[in-house]
Design a protein around this motif. Structure first.
Motif, PDB file in Angstrom:
ATOM      1  N   LEU A  85       4.735  29.611  31.483  1.00 47.15           N
ATOM      2  CA  LEU A  85       5.499  30.546  32.312  1.00 47.15           C
ATOM      3  C   LEU A  85       4.597  31.616  32.930  1.00 47.15           C
ATOM      4  O   LEU A  85       4.803  31.999  34.087  1.00 47.15           O
ATOM      5  CB  LEU A  85       6.631  31.181  31.504  1.00 47.15           C
ATOM      6  CG  LEU A  85       7.767  30.217  31.164  1.00 47.15           C
ATOM      7  CD1 LEU A  85       8.679  30.806  30.094  1.00 47.15           C
ATOM      8  CD2 LEU A  85       8.558  29.857  32.414  1.00 47.15           C
ATOM      9  N   LEU A  86       3.602  32.080  32.183  1.00 38.79           N
ATOM     10  CA  LEU A  86       2.657  33.037  32.770  1.00 38.79           C
ATOM     11  C   LEU A  86       1.881  32.405  33.925  1.00 38.79           C
ATOM     12  O   LEU A  86       1.684  33.039  34.969  1.00 38.79           O
ATOM     13  CB  LEU A  86       1.666  33.535  31.717  1.00 38.79           C
ATOM     14  CG  LEU A  86       2.116  34.667  30.821  1.00 38.79           C
ATOM     15  CD1 LEU A  86       0.992  35.067  29.872  1.00 38.79           C
ATOM     16  CD2 LEU A  86       2.578  35.869  31.611  1.00 38.79           C
ATOM     17  N   HIS A  87       1.453  31.158  33.744  1.00 38.47           N
ATOM     18  CA  HIS A  87       0.726  30.487  34.818  1.00 38.47           C
ATOM     19  C   HIS A  87       1.629  30.283  36.029  1.00 38.47           C
ATOM     20  O   HIS A  87       1.200  30.463  37.174  1.00 38.47           O
ATOM     21  CB  HIS A  87       0.140  29.162  34.326  1.00 38.47           C
ATOM     22  CG  HIS A  87      -0.867  28.605  35.261  1.00 38.47           C
ATOM     23  ND1 HIS A  87      -0.619  27.516  36.056  1.00 38.47           N
ATOM     24  CD2 HIS A  87      -2.133  29.025  35.557  1.00 38.47           C
ATOM     25  CE1 HIS A  87      -1.698  27.282  36.796  1.00 38.47           C
ATOM     26  NE2 HIS A  87      -2.614  28.177  36.512  1.00 38.47           N
ATOM     27  N   ALA A  88       2.884  29.938  35.783  1.00 40.43           N
ATOM     28  CA  ALA A  88       3.845  29.786  36.880  1.00 40.43           C
ATOM     29  C   ALA A  88       4.009  31.108  37.624  1.00 40.43           C
ATOM     30  O   ALA A  88       4.064  31.128  38.863  1.00 40.43           O
ATOM     31  CB  ALA A  88       5.186  29.296  36.337  1.00 40.43           C
ATOM     32  N   GLN A  89       4.052  32.211  36.891  1.00 37.28           N
ATOM     33  CA  GLN A  89       4.160  33.530  37.535  1.00 37.28           C
ATOM     34  C   GLN A  89       2.937  33.812  38.406  1.00 37.28           C
ATOM     35  O   GLN A  89       3.065  34.367  39.505  1.00 37.28           O
ATOM     36  CB  GLN A  89       4.302  34.630  36.477  1.00 37.28           C
ATOM     37  CG  GLN A  89       5.644  34.619  35.771  1.00 37.28           C
ATOM     38  CD  GLN A  89       5.681  35.616  34.633  1.00 37.28           C
ATOM     39  OE1 GLN A  89       5.326  36.779  34.803  1.00 37.28           O
ATOM     40  NE2 GLN A  89       6.106  35.157  33.467  1.00 37.28           N
ATOM     41  N   GLU A  90       1.767  33.442  37.927  1.00 31.78           N
ATOM     42  CA  GLU A  90       0.542  33.642  38.707  1.00 31.78           C
ATOM     43  C   GLU A  90       0.583  32.835  40.001  1.00 31.78           C
ATOM     44  O   GLU A  90       0.155  33.315  41.061  1.00 31.78           O
ATOM     45  CB  GLU A  90      -0.681  33.254  37.883  1.00 31.78           C
ATOM     46  CG  GLU A  90      -0.965  34.184  36.722  1.00 31.78           C
ATOM     47  CD  GLU A  90      -2.045  33.664  35.793  1.00 31.78           C
ATOM     48  OE1 GLU A  90      -2.657  32.605  36.086  1.00 31.78           O
ATOM     49  OE2 GLU A  90      -2.290  34.314  34.768  1.00 31.78           O
ATOM     50  N   ILE A  91       1.096  31.626  39.931  1.00 29.56           N
ATOM     51  CA  ILE A  91       1.186  30.785  41.126  1.00 29.56           C
ATOM     52  C   ILE A  91       2.168  31.383  42.122  1.00 29.56           C
ATOM     53  O   ILE A  91       1.877  31.456  43.326  1.00 29.56           O
ATOM     54  CB  ILE A  91       1.574  29.341  40.761  1.00 29.56           C
ATOM     55  CG1 ILE A  91       0.430  28.681  39.990  1.00 29.56           C
ATOM     56  CG2 ILE A  91       1.925  28.529  42.018  1.00 29.56           C
ATOM     57  CD1 ILE A  91       0.775  27.336  39.396  1.00 29.56           C
ATOM     58  N   VAL A  92       3.318  31.821  41.650  1.00 30.32           N
ATOM     59  CA  VAL A  92       4.302  32.439  42.547  1.00 30.32           C
ATOM     60  C   VAL A  92       3.708  33.699  43.182  1.00 30.32           C
ATOM     61  O   VAL A  92       3.901  33.944  44.381  1.00 30.32           O
ATOM     62  CB  VAL A  92       5.627  32.741  41.810  1.00 30.32           C
ATOM     63  CG1 VAL A  92       6.557  33.590  42.666  1.00 30.32           C
ATOM     64  CG2 VAL A  92       6.309  31.435  41.401  1.00 30.32           C
ATOM     65  N   ALA A  93       2.958  34.478  42.415  1.00 29.97           N
ATOM     66  CA  ALA A  93       2.312  35.665  42.973  1.00 29.97           C
ATOM     67  C   ALA A  93       1.313  35.274  44.060  1.00 29.97           C
ATOM     68  O   ALA A  93       1.226  35.940  45.102  1.00 29.97           O
ATOM     69  CB  ALA A  93       1.618  36.450  41.862  1.00 29.97           C
TER      70      ALA A  93
END
Length: 127
Positions: free
Chosen positions: A55-63
């Motif tokens: 989920l943290l990596h997904a947040q980084e991608i969305v950012a």
């Protein structure tokens, strides 16, 4: 000595460094979808750490996707910016609660976007 892991890293690095901007966006969406499915599976088996990392990596991608959206160049992108805000909110909620419903909402948004960007990347640039 070159190991298989080193070869895979080099291949990924070369693939990213030689990709067109459109292909890079598709690659980000591909990885975002992978992270969401990984997080969903991790939540399903109560793998809190695995879900957190995905989920943290997904947040980084969305950012990254959000940060690369230039509304001065493409004012019509406001709807996409709003979707990125929605995804960011849901990803944070999913990470705090480890609730698969939030992840499912993200998947419902990301999968069609991934398909659309993938199809758009195949269309030759006529500009």
């Amino acid at each position: 000595m070159t190991t298989p892991a080193m070869l895979r890293r080099r291949y990924r690095t070369d693939a990213v460094s030689t990709a067109s901007p459109a292909r890079l966006v598709v690659m980000l969406y591909d990885r975002l979808a992978t992270d969401l499915h990984t997080a969903s599976a991790a939540v399903g088996v109560a793998d809190i750490e695995g879900a957190h990392v995905a989920l943290l990596h997904a947040q980084e991608i969305v950012a990254e996707l959000s940060g690369s959206l230039d509304l001065e160049v493409w004012p019509q992108g406001e709807g996409l910016a709003a979707l990125y805000d929605f995804l960011r909110d849901r990803l944070v909620r999913a990470n705090v609660t480890k609730d698969a419903a939030f992840i499912a909402e993200c998947i419902e948004v990301v999968e069609p976007l991934r398909e659309a960007f993938s199809e758009a990347a195949l269309v030759p640039d006529t500009a």
